[in-house]
Design a protein around this motif. Structure first.
Motif, PDB file in Angstrom:
ATOM      1  N   CYS A  14       0.826  -1.211   0.000  1.00 51.01           N
ATOM      2  CA  CYS A  14       0.000   0.000   0.000  1.00 51.01           C
ATOM      3  C   CYS A  14       0.862   1.265   0.000  1.00 51.01           C
ATOM      4  O   CYS A  14       0.353   2.365  -0.131  1.00 51.01           O
ATOM      5  N   GLY A  15       2.187   1.098   0.171  1.00 52.62           N
ATOM      6  CA  GLY A  15       3.094   2.234   0.154  1.00 52.62           C
ATOM      7  C   GLY A  15       3.565   2.676   1.522  1.00 52.62           C
ATOM      8  O   GLY A  15       4.471   3.495   1.629  1.00 52.62           O
ATOM      9  N   ARG A  31       2.458  -7.536  11.009  1.00 52.57           N
ATOM     10  CA  ARG A  31       1.221  -8.219  11.377  1.00 52.57           C
ATOM     11  C   ARG A  31       0.168  -7.206  11.833  1.00 52.57           C
ATOM     12  O   ARG A  31      -0.992  -7.255  11.414  1.00 52.57           O
ATOM     13  N   GLU A  32       0.543  -6.271  12.691  1.00 49.25           N
ATOM     14  CA  GLU A  32      -0.392  -5.261  13.193  1.00 49.25           C
ATOM     15  C   GLU A  32      -0.850  -4.319  12.077  1.00 49.25           C
ATOM     16  O   GLU A  32      -2.018  -3.939  12.012  1.00 49.25           O
ATOM     17  N   HIS A  33       0.064  -3.950  11.180  1.00 47.80           N
ATOM     18  CA  HIS A  33      -0.302  -3.092  10.049  1.00 47.80           C
ATOM     19  C   HIS A  33      -1.346  -3.788   9.185  1.00 47.80           C
ATOM     20  O   HIS A  33      -2.350  -3.167   8.809  1.00 47.80           O
ATOM     21  N   ILE A  34      -1.135  -5.048   8.870  1.00 47.43           N
ATOM     22  CA  ILE A  34      -2.098  -5.787   8.044  1.00 47.43           C
ATOM     23  C   ILE A  34      -3.448  -5.876   8.761  1.00 47.43           C
ATOM     24  O   ILE A  34      -4.490  -5.643   8.163  1.00 47.43           O
ATOM     25  N   ARG A  35      -3.418  -6.165  10.059  1.00 45.04           N
ATOM     26  CA  ARG A  35      -4.661  -6.279  10.827  1.00 45.04           C
ATOM     27  C   ARG A  35      -5.434  -4.959  10.846  1.00 45.04           C
ATOM     28  O   ARG A  35      -6.634  -4.937  10.626  1.00 45.04           O
ATOM     29  N   SER A  36      -4.736  -3.856  11.096  1.00 46.19           N
ATOM     30  CA  SER A  36      -5.432  -2.578  11.255  1.00 46.19           C
ATOM     31  C   SER A  36      -5.730  -1.856   9.942  1.00 46.19           C
ATOM     32  O   SER A  36      -6.764  -1.210   9.810  1.00 46.19           O
TER      33      SER A  36
END
Length: 81
Positions: A14-15, A31-36
């Motif tokens: 996503c940049g 992991r947290e970035h993908i989740r949120s």
């Protein structure tokens, strides 16, 4: 003597640039970035996270130049008048 800050970084598709203090921490950040930020995406397995981190992460060194320098990146461009 100025302290050098070394971090691991990677860029999501996503940049967004993600950073962490070491390889294992970048797994957690990713992991947290993908989740949120990408809730529509199925949570990746540990093996998938490891594959992304091992193939796409890179080291970044923040080195202050003088006493007044911080460790933040700065953008460059024309000065406003």
């Amino acid at each position: 003597m100025h302290e050098v800050l070394k971090v691991q970084a990677l860029r999501c598709v996503c940049g967004t640039r993600l950073e962490a203090g070491h390889d294992h921490a970048i797994h957690d950040v990713l992991r947290e970035h993908i989740r949120s930020e990408h809730p529509q995406v199925e949570a990746p397995s540990e093996e998938q996270l490891e594959e992304v981190v091992s193939s796409a992460s890179y080291g970044v060194l923040y080195v202050p130049v003088d006493e007044q320098d911080g460790l933040e990146e700065e953008g460059f461009g024309p000065e406003p008048y």
